[in-house]
Design a protein around this motif. Structure first.
Motif, short mmCIF file in Angstrom:
data_model
loop_
_atom_site.label_atom_id
_atom_site.label_comp_id
_atom_site.label_asym_id
_atom_site.label_seq_id
_atom_site.Cartn_x
_atom_site.Cartn_y
_atom_site.Cartn_z
N THR A 55 1.04 6.30 10.49
CA THR A 55 1.05 5.26 9.19
C THR A 55 0.36 4.26 9.67
N THR A 56 1.83 3.70 10.17
CA THR A 56 2.28 2.19 9.89
C THR A 56 1.55 1.30 10.59
N ARG A 105 0.96 -1.00 0.28
CA ARG A 105 -0.18 -0.19 -0.24
C ARG A 105 0.51 1.23 0.25
N HIS A 106 1.54 1.12 0.60
CA HIS A 106 2.41 2.69 0.90
C HIS A 106 3.51 2.71 -0.11
N ALA A 111 6.16 9.10 9.67
CA ALA A 111 5.45 7.04 8.79
C ALA A 111 5.63 6.21 9.40
#
Length: 131
Positions: free
Chosen positions: A85-86, A46-47, A81
């Motif tokens: 999000t992770t 996804r990233h 990050a």
């Protein structure tokens, strides 16, 4: 149809389309996890896809506005990050593996309310009022 009414209806349709896409995404993620895909690999994919799709736009549109890439800036980006999000996506996909996409969609809509309650409990709301 009046122009203002038409503009408002376009925004409403856009919101419905975004919610439908988000629900469809939850269903596809649930199917991928049920077929045996590792959630960490899914987050990495996804990233990577987001970087490949959005990176060129960010480079072209914001190249004159961005700050210089110093070591401090790279550390800030890494921490944000990693902790933002992770971790959120890993916990979200772990929960989705054990529940249904309906529950995941409903709970993801609760996040802004929980964020507000955490901000009030930690007294961060006063910072925004004073600024």
């Amino acid at each position: 149809m009046h122009m203002k009414t038409m503009k408002t209806s376009v925004f409403c349709v856009a919101m419905v389309v975004v919610q439908l896409a988000y629900g469809g995404s939850n269903i596809l993620v649930k199917v991928a996890l049920d077929k045996g895909m590792n959630q960490i690999v899914f987050v990495v994919y996804r990233h990577l896809i987001a970087m490949l799709v959005l990176g060129p736009f960010a480079y072209v549109l914001e190249r004159k506005q961005r700050p210089s890439l110093s070591w401090l800036m790279m550390i800030k980006i890494f921490v944000l990050a990693t902790l933002g999000t992770t971790i959120h996506l890993n916990v979200y996909y772990a929960g989705l593996e054990y529940t249904s996409p309906t529950v995941a969609s409903a709970l993801s809509n609760v996040i802004p309310g929980l964020t507000f309650l955490m901000a009030v409990s930690l007294r961060y709301i006063y910072i925004y009022i004073l600024l």
